[in-house]
Design an enzyme around this catalytic site. Structure first.
Site, PDB file in Angstrom:
ATOM      1  N   LYS A 125       0.805  -1.308   0.118  1.00 29.70           N
ATOM      2  CA  LYS A 125      -0.088   0.055   0.173  1.00 29.70           C
ATOM      3  C   LYS A 125       0.796   1.141  -0.086  1.00 29.70           C
ATOM      4  CE  LYS A 125      -4.101  -2.401   1.530  1.00 29.70           C
ATOM      5  NZ  LYS A 125      -4.936  -2.904   2.613  1.00 29.70           N
TER       6      LYS A 125
ATOM      7  N   LYS B   9      -4.282 -11.236  -8.371  1.00 31.44           N
ATOM      8  CA  LYS B   9      -5.472 -11.665  -7.894  1.00 31.44           C
ATOM      9  C   LYS B   9      -6.689 -10.868  -8.302  1.00 31.44           C
ATOM     10  CE  LYS B   9      -6.025  -9.585  -3.274  1.00 31.44           C
ATOM     11  NZ  LYS B   9      -6.918  -9.148  -2.348  1.00 31.44           N
TER      12      LYS B   9
ATOM     13  N   LYS C 108     -11.001  -6.034  -5.863  1.00 33.91           N
ATOM     14  CA  LYS C 108     -12.011  -4.934  -6.149  1.00 33.91           C
ATOM     15  C   LYS C 108     -11.353  -3.602  -6.753  1.00 33.91           C
ATOM     16  CE  LYS C 108     -14.234  -5.511  -1.788  1.00 33.91           C
ATOM     17  NZ  LYS C 108     -13.147  -5.453  -0.835  1.00 33.91           N
TER      18      LYS C 108
HETATM   19  P1  ADP Z   1     -10.332  -6.921  -2.126  1.00 34.97           P
HETATM   20  O1  ADP Z   1      -8.540  -7.580  -1.964  1.00 34.97           O
HETATM   21  O2  ADP Z   1     -10.687  -7.465  -3.459  1.00 34.97           O
HETATM   22  O3  ADP Z   1     -10.227  -5.549  -1.764  1.00 34.97           O
HETATM   23  P2  ADP Z   1     -10.703  -7.738   0.403  1.00 34.97           P
HETATM   24  O4  ADP Z   1      -9.519  -7.416   0.826  1.00 34.97           O
HETATM   25  O5  ADP Z   1     -11.871  -6.819   0.971  1.00 34.97           O
HETATM   26  O6  ADP Z   1     -10.960  -7.968  -1.129  1.00 34.97           O
HETATM   27  O7  ADP Z   1     -11.078  -9.088   0.770  1.00 34.97           O
HETATM   28  C1  ADP Z   1     -12.369  -9.664   1.359  1.00 34.97           C
HETATM   29  C2  ADP Z   1     -12.199 -11.409   1.613  1.00 34.97           C
HETATM   30  O8  ADP Z   1     -11.834 -11.749  -0.002  1.00 34.97           O
HETATM   31  C3  ADP Z   1     -10.732 -11.803   2.383  1.00 34.97           C
HETATM   32  O9  ADP Z   1     -11.126 -12.832   2.918  1.00 34.97           O
HETATM   33  C4  ADP Z   1      -9.830 -12.014   1.196  1.00 34.97           C
HETATM   34  O10 ADP Z   1      -8.954 -13.086   1.506  1.00 34.97           O
HETATM   35  C5  ADP Z   1     -10.620 -12.513  -0.140  1.00 34.97           C
HETATM   36  N1  ADP Z   1     -10.131 -12.408  -1.270  1.00 34.97           N
HETATM   37  C6  ADP Z   1     -10.199 -11.323  -2.099  1.00 34.97           C
HETATM   38  N2  ADP Z   1      -9.351 -11.373  -3.395  1.00 34.97           N
HETATM   39  C7  ADP Z   1      -9.315 -12.656  -3.512  1.00 34.97           C
HETATM   40  C8  ADP Z   1      -8.923 -13.556  -4.562  1.00 34.97           C
HETATM   41  N3  ADP Z   1      -8.661 -13.102  -5.730  1.00 34.97           N
HETATM   42  N4  ADP Z   1      -8.978 -14.707  -4.204  1.00 34.97           N
HETATM   43  C9  ADP Z   1      -9.289 -15.203  -2.985  1.00 34.97           C
HETATM   44  N5  ADP Z   1      -9.709 -14.812  -2.081  1.00 34.97           N
HETATM   45  C10 ADP Z   1      -9.828 -13.362  -2.108  1.00 34.97           C
END
Ligand code: ADP
Ligand code: TRP
Length: 351
Positions: free
Chosen positions: A127, A209, A212
């Site tokens: 970040k 990955k 969002k």
């Molecule tokens: P993002 O990374 O998209 O902002 P978050 O950090 O809010 O999403 O993650 C919410 C949940 O979704 C967490 O438990 C995270 O480990 C899971 N998660 C997010 N992206 C992935 C992914 N590409 N594959 C598997 N799990 C994911």
């Protein structure tokens, strides 16, 4: 404790359901990575455990200081979780800022967290790279707030994707330090997935990955329209096919098989697996175009009902507000009980 007391205590703990907690930041639309890494497990766990699921709106301030669309995003995350099968009568579904007890626990835990270890966290370093103009203290202490989220309910199982492993390790360290300094208070929390491995869903280009905030065209969102889903899947990266039978699959091809394994029937997956394994240079049986067409249709079948149900719920704001108020009531009952114990342990009770 008398022997009888020990037995009664043991029986009671065995009868009580284990406590589960997880959170999602309201920083955008939910996607397949969130679903398979996190929400699918939430839904399975709700019958077996005592579950707390929440929307981490304080955490989102560390990277998204503009709050104009925050409330809408919070309600969308709630709606999408319910659309995926979460039952607000079975679990506590709440918003982080409705539970102020978390902030007080965060304060105590901050005294047990060291600047050096926080600076070494992968997510912090990522970040800092992404927003060098806003390296705020909230970003640095993000894992401490996450530990407070978990420990406030004395949760032991935390369903999350693979990217959260390090944050969970830190939560265990803070809990252990607290127990060591102030007396046994918290059980140690662990990341949880029904399969032995934590899940990571890669982007459709095989890079990074699904997320969002990044890669909008390589991430499949639960709110995507059917045509957009088809378009994204058809654009997924492939190549000319394997050069020898039973080749090792490149990451981006493996990812298509992984996605297929999640949304298509076993027969469909087997057909394309066999085609892949029997292909070679000059005799390429697998047709990635056909595979993507099939995957796109199965993906539409999978996402369409979730999208429609979430949209209906978002049109019923009163219901969503009722759900989060009820969730906050349940969460505060558990949180205030833990905080009473914590205050006593730290020596903050003045009677
Ligand atoms: P993002 O990374 O998209 O902002 P978050 O950090 O809010 O999403 O993650 C919410 C949940 O979704 C967490 O438990 C995270 O480990 C899971 N998660 C997010 N992206 C992935 C992914 N590409 N594959 C598997 N799990 C994911
Ligand atoms: N950091 C998590 C993520 O980015 C979100 C989160 C905040 C969380 N608090 C939590 C996850 C507590 C599990 C438990 O995905």
């Amino acid at each position: 404790m008398a022997k009888n007391g020990i037995v009664i205590h043991y029986l009671r703990t065995a009868m009580e359901k284990e406590i589960v907690l997880s959170g999602i930041r309201p920083t955008g639309f939910l996607h397949l990575g969130n679903y398979f890494g996190a929400m699918r497990n939430y839904v399975r766990m709700q019958d077996e455990f005592n579950c707390y699921f929440f929307v981490a709106n304080w955490h989102s301030l560390t990277t998204h200081p503009d709050t104009k669309t925050l409330q809408e995003s919070v309600l969308r995350v709630v709606a999408e979780n319910i659309a995926c099968g979460l039952d607000p009568e079975k679990v506590s579904l709440y918003v982080q800022s409705d539970v102020p007890e978390i902030a007080e626990l965060y304060l105590y835990l901050n005294m047990l967290a060291y600047k050096g270890e926080l600076e070494k966290t992968t997510t912090f370093k990522d970040k800092v790279r992404m927003q060098p103009e806003n390296v705020n203290a909230g970003l640095l202490t993000y894992p401490v707030l996450q530990a407070a989220d978990i420990l406030i309910h004395r949760a032991v199982k935390v369903p999350v994707g693979k990217d959260q492993e390090q944050n969970l390790e830190m939560a265990r360290n803070f809990a252990e330090r607290f127990n060591h300094r102030y007396g046994e208070t918290f059980p140690l929390p662990y990341a949880f997935n029904y399969n032995s491995e934590l899940v990571k869903i890669m982007g459709l280009d095989g890079n990074g990955k699904m997320s969002k905030s990044e890669n909008q065209m390589t991430t499949l969102f639960l709110a995507d329209e059917d045509e957009l889903i088809r378009k994204k899947v058809m654009k997924a990266k492939t190549d000319q096919g394997p050069l020898t039978p039973n080749s090792v699959k490149p990451d981006y091809i493996q990812n298509l098989f992984t996605l297929m394994g999640l949304v298509s029937s076993a027969d469909t997956v087997k057909k394309f697996e066999d085609d892949f394994n029997n292909s070679s240079d000059g005799n390429c049986i697998i047709r990635y175009g056909d595979m993507k067409k099939q995957l796109a249709e199965d993906m539409v079948q999978f996402i369409n009902p979730i999208r429609n149900k979430a949209a209906d719920l978002q049109n019923n704001k009163d219901l969503l507000l009722k759900i989060i108020h009820q969730g906050a009531d349940k969460a505060r009952t558990s949180a205030s009980a833990t905080l009473t114990t914590v205050r006593k342990a730290v020596g903050m009770e003045y009677l």
